[in-house]
Design a protein around this motif. Sequence first.
Motif, mmCIF file in Angstrom:
data_model
loop_
_atom_site.group_PDB
_atom_site.id
_atom_site.type_symbol
_atom_site.label_atom_id
_atom_site.label_comp_id
_atom_site.label_asym_id
_atom_site.label_seq_id
_atom_site.Cartn_x
_atom_site.Cartn_y
_atom_site.Cartn_z
ATOM 1 N N VAL A 74 0.833 -1.201 0.000
ATOM 2 C CA VAL A 74 0.000 0.000 0.000
ATOM 3 C C VAL A 74 0.868 1.251 0.000
ATOM 4 O O VAL A 74 0.471 2.306 -0.504
ATOM 5 C CB VAL A 74 -0.974 0.002 1.209
ATOM 6 N N ARG A 75 2.067 1.171 0.516
ATOM 7 C CA ARG A 75 2.969 2.319 0.513
ATOM 8 C C ARG A 75 3.280 2.783 -0.902
ATOM 9 O O ARG A 75 3.392 3.969 -1.174
ATOM 10 C CB ARG A 75 4.269 1.985 1.244
ATOM 11 N N THR A 76 3.430 1.823 -1.798
ATOM 12 C CA THR A 76 3.705 2.148 -3.195
ATOM 13 C C THR A 76 2.455 2.712 -3.878
ATOM 14 O O THR A 76 2.554 3.569 -4.744
ATOM 15 C CB THR A 76 4.167 0.896 -3.940
ATOM 16 N N ALA A 77 1.295 2.244 -3.463
ATOM 17 C CA ALA A 77 0.033 2.645 -4.101
ATOM 18 C C ALA A 77 -0.417 4.045 -3.721
ATOM 19 O O ALA A 77 -1.282 4.614 -4.392
ATOM 20 C CB ALA A 77 -1.055 1.637 -3.742
ATOM 21 N N LEU A 78 0.139 4.614 -2.663
ATOM 22 C CA LEU A 78 -0.331 5.912 -2.202
ATOM 23 C C LEU A 78 0.164 7.049 -3.107
ATOM 24 O O LEU A 78 1.259 6.982 -3.651
ATOM 25 C CB LEU A 78 0.138 6.162 -0.770
#
Length: 276
Positions: free
Chosen positions: A272-276
């Motif tokens: 999710v860190r990459t998706a933000l």
Amino acid sequence: MTYDPSTDGAQMDFQRRMSYGDYLQIDRLLSAQLPLSSAHDEMLFIVQHQTSELWMKLALFELDAARARIASDNTPEALKMLTRIARIFEQLNSAWDVLRTMTPWEYSQFRDDLGQSSGFQSWQYRAIEYAVGNRNPTMLRPHAHRPEIMAKLEAELARPSLYDEVLRRIFRLGLPVPEAVLSRDTSQPWQMDEGVLTAWAEVYRDPARHWEAYELAEKLVDFEDYFRRWRFNHVTTVERVIGFKRGTGGTGGVSYLRRMLEVELFPELWRVRTAL
């Protein structure tokens, strides 16, 4: 003058009272170290692994309680327990620093006496992995000779994991966790799910609106962070002491442990860190 604690009220006579040693059963604990060789460093090896098993016992106790709290929507108490579990693994990480004082030659003095025993066979470690969601049924096999242990591990597989309970909780909080995830066979290993990633992305984009889910997510990441460090320290210690020899239990040793480094417990919380 020699100080006498009894003058300040300290109890000194335990003929009819329970002492510190009685309460903690210290005699039993200290009689459980039984080296099989005359090697000086075998005592270190035994104590390090026994104390690690004690910390794992506490981790399992806290994991069981945290899951129960999350399932009953008592998140505040669960958060405290999850914090404690992460700190337990911080303590377990420190133990490797002591074991690394043992050199390859020193370990070689008693390694053959271990036979086929190996930390890979720790049922409590396996129970922790099962409890948090890394559910590989193949890993039941080393415990087949102990029906009582098999029963505990099979009972663990029959329960929703910590991650499953967290996902059910955030669904009850109104987040879009897919129905297929909520109704899945929880005895099976967790697989990365795009729908769950979407739900966590909603949480991380607006933490103030989803504070409870956000706190749960970060506590899981804290735990996996320390858990990954524990695995990495394990690999480093083994390579430092035995190089690339096979493990006493028959695994590839370092190669097996490196493969374990690739396992993600909560993959969506990292991606999710990459998706933000």
